[in-house]
Write an enzyme that holds these catalytic residues in place. Sequence first.
Site, PDB file in Angstrom:
ATOM      1  N   LYS A  13       0.821  -1.215   0.000  1.00  0.00           N
ATOM      2  CA  LYS A  13       0.000   0.000   0.000  1.00  0.00           C
ATOM      3  C   LYS A  13       0.858   1.270   0.000  1.00  0.00           C
ATOM      4  O   LYS A  13       0.616   2.185  -0.783  1.00  0.00           O
ATOM      5  CB  LYS A  13      -0.903   0.044   1.247  1.00  0.00           C
ATOM      6  N   ARG A  88      -9.455   0.846   8.748  1.00  0.00           N
ATOM      7  CA  ARG A  88      -8.931  -0.479   9.016  1.00  0.00           C
ATOM      8  C   ARG A  88      -9.960  -1.359   9.721  1.00  0.00           C
ATOM      9  O   ARG A  88      -9.666  -2.500  10.067  1.00  0.00           O
ATOM     10  CB  ARG A  88      -7.705  -0.353   9.913  1.00  0.00           C
ATOM     11  N   ARG A 122      11.523  -6.459   4.576  1.00  0.00           N
ATOM     12  CA  ARG A 122      11.427  -5.014   4.327  1.00  0.00           C
ATOM     13  C   ARG A 122      12.580  -4.262   5.006  1.00  0.00           C
ATOM     14  O   ARG A 122      12.910  -4.503   6.151  1.00  0.00           O
ATOM     15  CB  ARG A 122      10.078  -4.504   4.858  1.00  0.00           C
ATOM     16  N   ARG A 153      11.669  -1.843  10.561  1.00  0.00           N
ATOM     17  CA  ARG A 153      10.603  -1.259  11.366  1.00  0.00           C
ATOM     18  C   ARG A 153      10.364  -2.074  12.633  1.00  0.00           C
ATOM     19  O   ARG A 153      10.438  -3.300  12.601  1.00  0.00           O
ATOM     20  CB  ARG A 153       9.318  -1.247  10.531  1.00  0.00           C
ATOM     21  N   ARG A 164      -0.506  -8.918  13.249  1.00  0.00           N
ATOM     22  CA  ARG A 164      -1.051  -7.982  12.269  1.00  0.00           C
ATOM     23  C   ARG A 164      -1.913  -8.697  11.240  1.00  0.00           C
ATOM     24  O   ARG A 164      -2.934  -8.167  10.787  1.00  0.00           O
ATOM     25  CB  ARG A 164       0.080  -7.207  11.587  1.00  0.00           C
TER      26      ARG A 164
END
Length: 206
Positions: A13, A88, A122, A153, A164
């Site tokens: 996203k 969300r 990531r 992160r 998540r």
Amino acid sequence: MKIVLLGAPGSGKGTQAALLSKQLKLAHISTGEIFRDNIRRKTEIGLKIKEIIDGGDLCPDELTIEIVRQRLLESDCENGYLLDGFPRNIAQAKALDDSNAPDKVIELYIPLQKIEKRITGRRLCSKCESSFNTSVIGDVKVCPKCGGELYIRGDDNAESVHERLAVYESQTAPLIDYYKKQGKLFTVDADLPIEEVFESVLQVIK
Ligand code: ADP
Ligand code: ZN
């Protein structure tokens, strides 16, 4: 144009939103980024939500909805918005519908079993904010674009990813039906190279 990008964590996203906002000159609003910025600056909000975010859970609706409401009042949102990571859950979607409903909702679809690898791979640049994946750049320590130091992160670890994904399934995925019923949902295959996903997203918007 008012656009919402929907998709599981790691579906891309943020990457697509950055490309799109540049092309369409739309304000890119990422609630995750707003929260992380608050954590970095150690604001009152930041201190309150750090543990929630690192654990992979959702921040309180009341807070999140108010942050977005205020952000949408800023002048760069006059011509619309590109929301990334909001809404969300159904309560957030209803709040948005009450004040500033989207024109189109683009779902970035990627099979769940591919996500963990995407997220744990990531890497972010501390200098230019670019996002990379070790599957593309390898396990390097510095940014291929600017030489800045790369970091991971706080919520991009295996345990938090698990949480998540569970939150996505139970709270966010119902939005797919919610927007389908409104005739606003467009689904794009996000399990493709960045440029190809971007092409499909542009097709949807035209
Ligand atoms: P990702 O999509 O990869 O999980 P985001 O940057 O969108 O990353 O979000 C990171 C975290 O920020 C979420 O796991 C959640 O804790 C918090 N967050 C972001 N957007 C919302 C939202 N709309 N409502 C509640 N919490 C949010
Ligand atoms: Zn960089």
